[in-house]
Design a protein around this motif. Structure first.
Motif, PDB file in Angstrom:
ATOM      1  N   ASP A  41       5.631   3.072  16.444  1.00  0.00           N
ATOM      2  CA  ASP A  41       5.047   2.806  14.822  1.00  0.00           C
ATOM      3  C   ASP A  41       5.248   3.831  13.718  1.00  0.00           C
ATOM      4  N   LEU A  42       5.964   3.692  14.284  1.00  0.00           N
ATOM      5  CA  LEU A  42       6.838   5.197  12.802  1.00  0.00           C
ATOM      6  C   LEU A  42       7.544   3.604  11.739  1.00  0.00           C
ATOM      7  N   ALA A  43       8.094   2.751  12.511  1.00  0.00           N
ATOM      8  CA  ALA A  43       8.534   1.144  12.122  1.00  0.00           C
ATOM      9  C   ALA A  43       7.388   0.654  11.467  1.00  0.00           C
ATOM     10  N   ARG A  44       6.178   0.440  12.117  1.00  0.00           N
ATOM     11  CA  ARG A  44       5.069  -0.336  11.097  1.00  0.00           C
ATOM     12  C   ARG A  44       4.694   0.281   9.583  1.00  0.00           C
ATOM     13  N   TRP A  45       4.520   1.847  10.102  1.00  0.00           N
ATOM     14  CA  TRP A  45       3.852   3.080   9.285  1.00  0.00           C
ATOM     15  C   TRP A  45       5.604   2.325   7.539  1.00  0.00           C
ATOM     16  N   VAL A  46       6.469   2.959   7.828  1.00  0.00           N
ATOM     17  CA  VAL A  46       7.270   2.629   6.709  1.00  0.00           C
ATOM     18  C   VAL A  46       7.512   1.170   6.224  1.00  0.00           C
ATOM     19  N   PHE A  47       6.956   0.065   7.109  1.00  0.00           N
ATOM     20  CA  PHE A  47       6.899  -0.600   6.533  1.00  0.00           C
ATOM     21  C   PHE A  47       6.190  -1.469   5.947  1.00  0.00           C
ATOM     22  N   ALA A  48       4.972  -0.443   6.169  1.00  0.00           N
ATOM     23  CA  ALA A  48       3.411  -0.551   5.299  1.00  0.00           C
ATOM     24  C   ALA A  48       3.629   0.180   4.012  1.00  0.00           C
ATOM     25  N   ILE A  49       4.524   0.983   3.942  1.00  0.00           N
ATOM     26  CA  ILE A  49       4.896   1.174   2.095  1.00  0.00           C
ATOM     27  C   ILE A  49       5.876   0.556   1.895  1.00  0.00           C
ATOM     28  N   PHE A  50       6.878  -0.054   2.897  1.00  0.00           N
ATOM     29  CA  PHE A  50       7.007  -1.169   1.768  1.00  0.00           C
ATOM     30  C   PHE A  50       6.539  -2.485   1.423  1.00  0.00           C
ATOM     31  N   TYR A  51       5.657  -2.905   2.094  1.00  0.00           N
ATOM     32  CA  TYR A  51       4.630  -3.912   1.386  1.00  0.00           C
ATOM     33  C   TYR A  51       4.056  -3.947   1.048  1.00  0.00           C
ATOM     34  N   GLU A  52       3.213  -1.976   0.853  1.00  0.00           N
ATOM     35  CA  GLU A  52       2.495  -1.376  -1.066  1.00  0.00           C
ATOM     36  C   GLU A  52       3.393  -1.372  -2.121  1.00  0.00           C
ATOM     37  N   GLY A  53       4.884  -1.387  -2.501  1.00  0.00           N
ATOM     38  CA  GLY A  53       6.172  -1.097  -2.866  1.00  0.00           C
ATOM     39  C   GLY A  53       5.713  -2.468  -2.945  1.00  0.00           C
ATOM     40  N   GLU A  54       6.016  -3.760  -2.492  1.00  0.00           N
ATOM     41  CA  GLU A  54       6.372  -4.903  -2.776  1.00  0.00           C
ATOM     42  C   GLU A  54       4.952  -5.631  -3.583  1.00  0.00           C
ATOM     43  N   ALA A  55       3.595  -5.477  -3.579  1.00  0.00           N
ATOM     44  CA  ALA A  55       2.624  -5.725  -3.979  1.00  0.00           C
ATOM     45  C   ALA A  55       2.188  -4.699  -4.842  1.00  0.00           C
ATOM     46  N   ALA A  56       1.998  -3.767  -5.581  1.00  0.00           N
ATOM     47  CA  ALA A  56       2.353  -2.931  -6.950  1.00  0.00           C
ATOM     48  C   ALA A  56       4.090  -3.740  -7.590  1.00  0.00           C
ATOM     49  N   SER A  57       4.622  -3.834  -7.143  1.00  0.00           N
ATOM     50  CA  SER A  57       5.987  -4.598  -8.050  1.00  0.00           C
ATOM     51  C   SER A  57       4.656  -6.320  -8.279  1.00  0.00           C
ATOM     52  N   ALA A  58       4.754  -7.171  -7.211  1.00  0.00           N
ATOM     53  CA  ALA A  58       4.148  -8.130  -8.072  1.00  0.00           C
ATOM     54  C   ALA A  58       3.082  -8.073  -8.334  1.00  0.00           C
ATOM     55  N   GLY A  59       2.287  -6.934  -8.254  1.00  0.00           N
ATOM     56  CA  GLY A  59       0.539  -7.420  -9.683  1.00  0.00           C
ATOM     57  C   GLY A  59       1.416  -6.358 -10.749  1.00  0.00           C
ATOM     58  N   GLY A  60       2.547  -5.567 -10.864  1.00  0.00           N
ATOM     59  CA  GLY A  60       2.781  -5.244 -11.986  1.00  0.00           C
ATOM     60  C   GLY A  60       3.414  -6.374 -13.123  1.00  0.00           C
ATOM     61  N   HIS A  61       3.953  -7.396 -12.202  1.00  0.00           N
ATOM     62  CA  HIS A  61       4.835  -8.401 -13.277  1.00  0.00           C
ATOM     63  C   HIS A  61       3.543  -9.462 -13.780  1.00  0.00           C
ATOM     64  N   THR A  62       2.578  -9.868 -12.846  1.00  0.00           N
ATOM     65  CA  THR A  62       1.821 -10.180 -13.878  1.00  0.00           C
ATOM     66  C   THR A  62       0.458  -9.798 -13.966  1.00  0.00           C
ATOM     67  N   ALA A  63       0.282  -8.421 -14.353  1.00  0.00           N
ATOM     68  CA  ALA A  63      -0.378  -8.069 -14.956  1.00  0.00           C
ATOM     69  C   ALA A  63       0.424  -7.861 -16.553  1.00  0.00           C
ATOM     70  N   THR A  64       2.067  -7.804 -16.748  1.00  0.00           N
ATOM     71  CA  THR A  64       2.473  -7.783 -18.229  1.00  0.00           C
ATOM     72  C   THR A  64       2.443  -8.929 -19.052  1.00  0.00           C
ATOM     73  N   VAL A  65       1.692  -9.594 -18.223  1.00  0.00           N
ATOM     74  CA  VAL A  65       1.833 -11.657 -18.959  1.00  0.00           C
ATOM     75  C   VAL A  65       0.568 -11.505 -19.160  1.00  0.00           C
ATOM     76  N   CYS A  66      -0.762 -11.118 -18.308  1.00  0.00           N
ATOM     77  CA  CYS A  66      -2.351 -11.006 -18.167  1.00  0.00           C
ATOM     78  C   CYS A  66      -2.786 -10.207 -19.463  1.00  0.00           C
ATOM     79  N   ALA A  67      -4.748 -10.679 -19.770  1.00  0.00           N
ATOM     80  CA  ALA A  67      -5.401  -9.919 -20.296  1.00  0.00           C
ATOM     81  C   ALA A  67      -6.059  -9.065 -19.309  1.00  0.00           C
ATOM     82  N   PRO A  68      -6.216  -7.510 -20.026  1.00  0.00           N
ATOM     83  CA  PRO A  68      -6.931  -6.210 -18.862  1.00  0.00           C
ATOM     84  C   PRO A  68      -8.140  -6.656 -18.617  1.00  0.00           C
ATOM     85  N   ASP A  69      -8.435  -8.121 -18.676  1.00  0.00           N
ATOM     86  CA  ASP A  69      -9.610  -8.280 -17.587  1.00  0.00           C
ATOM     87  C   ASP A  69      -8.893  -9.128 -16.342  1.00  0.00           C
TER      88      ASP A  69
END
Length: 146
Positions: A41-69
């Motif tokens: 369960d602790l490993a799954r929690w750490v993996f969830a944190i990793f996935y959350e960071g990857e999602a934020a990074s992917a969203g940031g890459h998309t947001a850098t080239v997109c308009a605010p809307d």
């Protein structure tokens, strides 16, 4: 003291020893299984944190080239990493504040974009994930001038 009759082993405690071994085995197995499940369960929690960071990074890459809307496009890009991405879970902020409102000359004055994932409830879990909250993750990327 020397007697000719052979000594017999004392057997009255053998049955109690077998019962004690069974109790000890049950205790050890219970502790082992609990420790194994907690580790998983602790490993799954750490993996969830990793996935959350990857999602934020992917969203940031998309947001850098997109308009605010284009929040829906950013959330769609983040969806493969996060289950249940909603408007309250993801915050997209173009920096400095109000930079698109100041844009009049056709060149963006935004210097960066910040994508924050918070209040993410990791799916599943045995019993620790209900206790340990997944911390918020922020990805900051500089904005591209296209």
């Amino acid at each position: 003291m020397c007697s000719s009759e052979p000594r017999r082993p004392i057997r009255h405690g053998a049955r109690r020893a077998r019962g004690a071994a069974a109790v000890e085995f049950a205790l050890v197995v219970t502790l082992f299984v609990a420790t194994t499940l907690a580790t998983i369960d602790l490993a799954r929690w750490v993996f969830a944190i990793f996935y959350e960071g990857e999602a934020a990074s992917a969203g940031g890459h998309t947001a850098t080239v997109c308009a605010p809307d284009a929040g829906a496009a950013v959330r769609a890009r983040m969806a493969p990493w996060l289950d249940g991405v909603s408007g309250g879970t993801v915050a997209i902020q173009y920096l400095p504040s109000g930079c698109f409102a100041k844009q009049g000359s056709g060149t963006p004055v935004c210097t960066g974009v910040s994508v924050t994932v918070r209040d993410y409830a990791a799916p599943g879990g045995l019993w620790l994930l209900g206790v340990l909250p997944v911390p918020p993750v922020t990805a900051y990327l500089t904005r591209e001038s296209l």
